[in-house]
Design a protein around this motif. Structure first.
Motif, mmCIF file in Angstrom:
data_model
loop_
_atom_site.group_PDB
_atom_site.id
_atom_site.type_symbol
_atom_site.label_atom_id
_atom_site.label_comp_id
_atom_site.label_asym_id
_atom_site.label_seq_id
_atom_site.Cartn_x
_atom_site.Cartn_y
_atom_site.Cartn_z
ATOM 1 N N PHE A 19 -28.558 -9.456 3.498
ATOM 2 C CA PHE A 19 -28.153 -8.288 4.266
ATOM 3 C C PHE A 19 -28.027 -8.705 5.729
ATOM 4 C CE2 PHE A 19 -28.540 -4.217 6.405
ATOM 5 C CZ PHE A 19 -27.773 -3.408 5.599
ATOM 6 N N GLN A 49 -25.170 1.028 -1.877
ATOM 7 C CA GLN A 49 -26.554 1.329 -2.258
ATOM 8 C C GLN A 49 -26.732 2.829 -2.471
ATOM 9 O OE1 GLN A 49 -29.232 1.510 1.010
ATOM 10 N NE2 GLN A 49 -30.995 0.758 -0.138
ATOM 11 N N ARG B 52 -30.387 -1.710 8.204
ATOM 12 C CA ARG B 52 -29.758 -0.738 7.306
ATOM 13 C C ARG B 52 -29.501 0.572 8.034
ATOM 14 N NH1 ARG B 52 -30.969 4.096 4.835
ATOM 15 N NH2 ARG B 52 -30.357 4.347 2.660
ATOM 16 N N LEU B 56 -25.992 2.741 9.396
ATOM 17 C CA LEU B 56 -25.666 4.137 9.093
ATOM 18 C C LEU B 56 -25.519 4.951 10.380
ATOM 19 C CD1 LEU B 56 -27.928 4.939 5.999
ATOM 20 C CD2 LEU B 56 -25.524 4.299 6.061
ATOM 21 N N SER B 104 -28.888 8.821 5.818
ATOM 22 C CA SER B 104 -28.250 8.684 4.508
ATOM 23 C C SER B 104 -27.471 9.946 4.166
ATOM 24 C CB SER B 104 -29.308 8.411 3.432
ATOM 25 O OG SER B 104 -29.970 7.184 3.677
ATOM 26 N N CYS B 107 -24.280 10.118 6.205
ATOM 27 C CA CYS B 107 -23.266 9.140 5.786
ATOM 28 C C CYS B 107 -22.746 9.426 4.387
ATOM 29 C CB CYS B 107 -23.832 7.728 5.895
ATOM 30 S SG CYS B 107 -24.064 7.264 7.628
ATOM 31 N N ARG B 108 -23.561 10.026 3.551
ATOM 32 C CA ARG B 108 -23.047 10.485 2.262
ATOM 33 C C ARG B 108 -21.940 11.508 2.501
ATOM 34 N NH1 ARG B 108 -25.718 9.798 -2.449
ATOM 35 N NH2 ARG B 108 -27.740 8.759 -2.395
ATOM 36 N N SER B 281 -38.549 8.807 -6.271
ATOM 37 C CA SER B 281 -38.212 7.985 -5.104
ATOM 38 C C SER B 281 -36.712 8.065 -4.911
ATOM 39 C CB SER B 281 -38.628 6.531 -5.321
ATOM 40 O OG SER B 281 -40.019 6.420 -5.376
ATOM 41 N N SER B 282 -36.296 8.246 -3.681
ATOM 42 C CA SER B 282 -34.873 8.372 -3.393
ATOM 43 C C SER B 282 -34.353 7.108 -2.743
ATOM 44 C CB SER B 282 -34.634 9.564 -2.461
ATOM 45 O OG SER B 282 -33.312 9.530 -1.967
ATOM 46 N N VAL B 283 -33.150 6.735 -3.129
ATOM 47 C CA VAL B 283 -32.511 5.584 -2.489
ATOM 48 C C VAL B 283 -32.254 5.877 -1.018
ATOM 49 C CG1 VAL B 283 -30.132 6.296 -2.991
ATOM 50 C CG2 VAL B 283 -30.675 3.870 -2.823
ATOM 51 N N ASP B 284 -32.260 7.144 -0.643
ATOM 52 C CA ASP B 284 -32.004 7.525 0.745
ATOM 53 C C ASP B 284 -33.179 7.236 1.674
ATOM 54 O OD1 ASP B 284 -29.736 8.490 -0.379
ATOM 55 O OD2 ASP B 284 -29.943 10.551 0.327
ATOM 56 N N HIS B 314 -34.603 -0.076 -4.800
ATOM 57 C CA HIS B 314 -33.614 0.580 -3.942
ATOM 58 C C HIS B 314 -33.252 -0.317 -2.767
ATOM 59 C CE1 HIS B 314 -34.681 4.839 -5.483
ATOM 60 N NE2 HIS B 314 -33.536 4.466 -5.962
ATOM 61 N N ALA B 315 -34.260 -0.891 -2.151
ATOM 62 C CA ALA B 315 -33.988 -1.763 -0.996
ATOM 63 C C ALA B 315 -33.167 -2.974 -1.419
ATOM 64 C CB ALA B 315 -35.304 -2.200 -0.362
ATOM 65 N N ALA B 318 -29.327 -2.796 -1.512
ATOM 66 C CA ALA B 318 -28.531 -2.981 -0.294
ATOM 67 C C ALA B 318 -28.199 -4.460 -0.089
ATOM 68 C CB ALA B 318 -29.286 -2.445 0.920
#
Lengths: 62, 608
Positions: A19, A49, B52, B56, B104, B107-108, B281-284, B314-315, B318
């Motif tokens: 990354f 992601q 990350r 965003l 997140s 940006c979504r 757990s959320s990817v956000d 999730h991490a 990316a």
């Protein structure tokens, strides 16, 4: 300014988990600059992601 | 110029200009939690979070959402000053799960991804939080929603003017206040405390998680259950339960302490739905777990392990794709009632690898025979489930090169884990549970072509319903695929309740003998392996109600009987035909042709 015209995610090529590091400069320069090179690559990686959604688990019930 | 890298942890950085994981770190991340290489991999994932979120934030700024996000030149200048003044606090705010979630969500929305912009989200408030935490004086305007705004990582401001759309946040000479329509609202000098208009975020500590924020205020995606009222969060109870869980981790699960410490920053409180506990757990929002208050220290510890796995994965997504773009095949997951897309399978495999690891260690931590039996049972059932799930994922052709390496590493690791010391009744019960779940899943998810069903039903009817010994004349494939793929954003429509037959298995293992009274005649008979009685009773239940669960019980009994009598009996293939058998039964019922469900299974099974 040199624009990177290659596929922003090509460096991933699915064999190299990595990354871009965007944290080494001034935040105002980063936020007001053009999204090229590492910035674009990181942006696309994070949007990819995010597209994977959420995960959930229910306890004692699986 | 202040460089963020100059005074921050960069232990995971491998290459100038990027964060990277090498092969050994990736493999350790997958299946050797707590090892030096796994820790280094976790460090890398954590260290990358600032980059990350900056990417965003860059997208948000570039998309000019100032009118709604409040993020304009003043907020940008404030961020710059905060970074220059105190890069450590700047990093802490910019990587806080609240901030990750807000960015997140924006940006979504900007990118057309499924999004639910939280009512209290504001990008300008991120700058305010950074300014306050970094200790710089400033003025910045933030939007209000019904008079409310979340200052991420800190707390919630509630003005008395619910019609007002904007507030000015001012830090001056070390004090912070909000100004709304010429009214001033100071927040306490100790911002974690509260006053009439400010609800500071509670912090609870433990020997494992020293600085966990617990809040009912985190923004949430639309299809997760409602967030608890913050005023109803029992901080004392949460702290007590977390401390007990931490003690359990320290004593018996030391491999997980580093990950929990390094990753988990916030616990966002969920309300129970129909009395069921949940965790998500959320990817956000890396570093956050949304959960109901766990029932026990053991459940809490297991939850931390399970959810820290989701967070790490999730991490990792990316850094690389684990699933090929466009691969939309869904499949059987031994831990879910619905068909799962491959990335969901990968998450399940990784999360339940952690759970399997937890229960393996928990066997020796058990203080009485019932607890030990439950730990053994849980270990074997999850071991079987993860191996089964991994085999499906590996065979799917949908994993990327890295995805293959990750899942293969888990599969290989688990194939080496021992079961020789597990008592045979426990092994047997876990195997029966696995078979029962597969049968149940097939009944719920497979769809059979209607014309095939009608054809078989008419053949049965034409035999006069009496030629049961002959069986289906023409071998017919009734397996024709499962139902629609589940949405990537979908969570189970309702919490799954434990399989009644699983409870029965626990009863016979002596885990919860007092629950024998809860079981039906059929379930008790199944648990005791009295399959003849169980099948009779399940057949009656089908005749009366037609419930899927009764079909699953009947089918499980039949499968157990056949498998015991015939080593060559293909349990999986049999399970996959059951939806068709149940559909034929329903068609016969529609045709007013009476048949005992057990006889129909036998008739249709004779052709293989």
């Amino acid at each position: 300014m040199i624009h990177d015209n290659t596929d922003p995610l090509a460096a991933d090529d699915n064999t190299d988990p990595s990354f871009p590091d965007l944290s080494t400069g001034n935040v105002d320069e980063l936020l007001t600059g053009e999204a090229i090179g590492p910035v674009e690559r990181s942006r696309l990686a994070v949007l990819r992601q995010l597209s994977t959604g959420v995960s959930a688990a229910a306890f004692g019930s699986v | 110029m202040t460089s963020l890298a100059s005074d921050e942890a960069t232990s995971g950085r491998e290459t100038a200009g990027q964060f990277a994981l090498d092969d050994e770190q990736l493999e350790a991340l997958m299946c050797r939690p707590g090892s030096p290489k796994a820790r280094r991999a976790v460090d890398t994932l954590v260290d990358a979070q600032l980059s990350r979120n900056l990417s965003l934030l860059q997208l948000t700024v570039a998309s000019s959402h100032e009118a709604t996000s409040g993020f304009g030149p003043a907020a940008l200048a404030l961020l710059q000053r905060a970074q220059t003044s105190n890069s450590g606090d700047f990093r802490r705010v910019l990587t806080h799960p609240h901030v990750s979630r807000i960015l997140s969500a924006w940006c979504r929305q900007i990118s057309g991804l499924p999004a639910s912009l939280g009512r209290h989200s504001s990008v300008a408030a991120i700058a305010a939080a950074a300014g306050i935490q970094a200790g710089v004086d400033f003025e910045v305007t933030v939007p209000l929603n019904r008079g409310v705004t979340l200052i991420p990582s800190m707390g919630v401001f509630r003005s008395d003017m619910t019609e007002s759309s904007w507030a000015t946040v001012i830090r001056e000479d070390g004090t912070v206040r909000f100004e709304v329509d010429d009214h001033t609202f100071p927040i306490p000098d100790r911002w974690r405390s509260s006053n009439r208009n400010w609800e500071g975020m509670a912090k609870i500590g433990s020997q494992v998680t020293a600085d966990v924020d617990v809040t009912g205020l985190a923004e949430t995606t639309s299809d997760i259950h409602p967030v608890a009222d913050p005023y109803l969060v029992d901080q004392t109870m949460w702290e007590k339960r977390l401390d007990e869980a931490a003690a359990l981790l320290v004593e018996h699960h030391s491999d997980w302490i580093y990950d929990v410490q390094r990753v988990i920053e916030t616990l966002s409180v969920l309300d129970r739905v129909h009395g069921h506990s949940q965790s998500v757990s959320s990817v956000d929002a890396f570093g956050d777990i949304q959960l109901t208050l766990p029932d026990s220290a053991a459940t809490f510890a297991e939850t931390l392990v399970h959810e820290v796995q989701h967070n790490k994965l999730h991490a990792l997504t990316a850094f690389c794709s684990l699933v090929n773009d466009g691969f939309d095949q869904s499949m059987y997951a031994p831990w879910r009632p619905d068909a799962r897309p491959l990335h969901g399978m990968v998450h399940g495999i990784y999360a339940f690898f952690g759970v399997t690891h937890y229960w393996r260690n928990q066997i020796d931590a058990s203080e009485n025979p019932a607890d030990r039996s439950f730990a053994e049972f849980s270990y074997v059932r999850w071991l079987n489930a993860v191996i089964e799930g991994a085999e499906q994922a590996l065979a799917s052709q949908g994993l990327t090169v890295i995805g293959q390496r990750c899942i293969a590493a888990i599969h290989h690791e688990l194939s080496l884990w021992p079961t020789a010391a597990i008592p045979l009744p426990v092994i047997s019960a876990a195997r029966r549970l696995s078979a029962d779940r597969y049968v149940t899943w097939n009944l719920r998810n497979f769809q059979v072509d209607r014309s095939t069903v009608r054809s078989i039903a008419h053949e049965f009817a034409a035999t006069g319903s009496g030629d049961l010994a002959g069986g289906l004349a023409t071998p017919t494939t009734v397996r024709s695929g499962h139902g629609a793929a589940s949405s990537t954003l979908r969570v189970p429509p309702a919490p799954m309740r434990p399989s009644r037959r699983m409870v029965g298995l626990e009863v016979i293992l002596g885990i919860e003998p007092e629950r024998l009274a809860d079981l039906s005649v059929a379930e008790t008979a199944y648990a005791r392996q009295d399959y003849t009685l169980a099948m009779q009773t399940y057949s009656s239940d089908i005749t009366e109600s037609g419930e899927v669960d009764a079909w699953a019980g009947l089918a499980s009994c039949f499968g157990e009987q056949r498998a015991a009598a015939d080593d060559a009996f293909d349990t999986k293939r049999y399970a996959e035909s059951l939806r068709g058998i149940a559909d034929v039964y329903a068609e016969l019922d529609r045709l007013k042709v009476a048949v005992d469900p057990t006889d129909l299974i036998r008739w249709m099974s004779r052709t293989g």
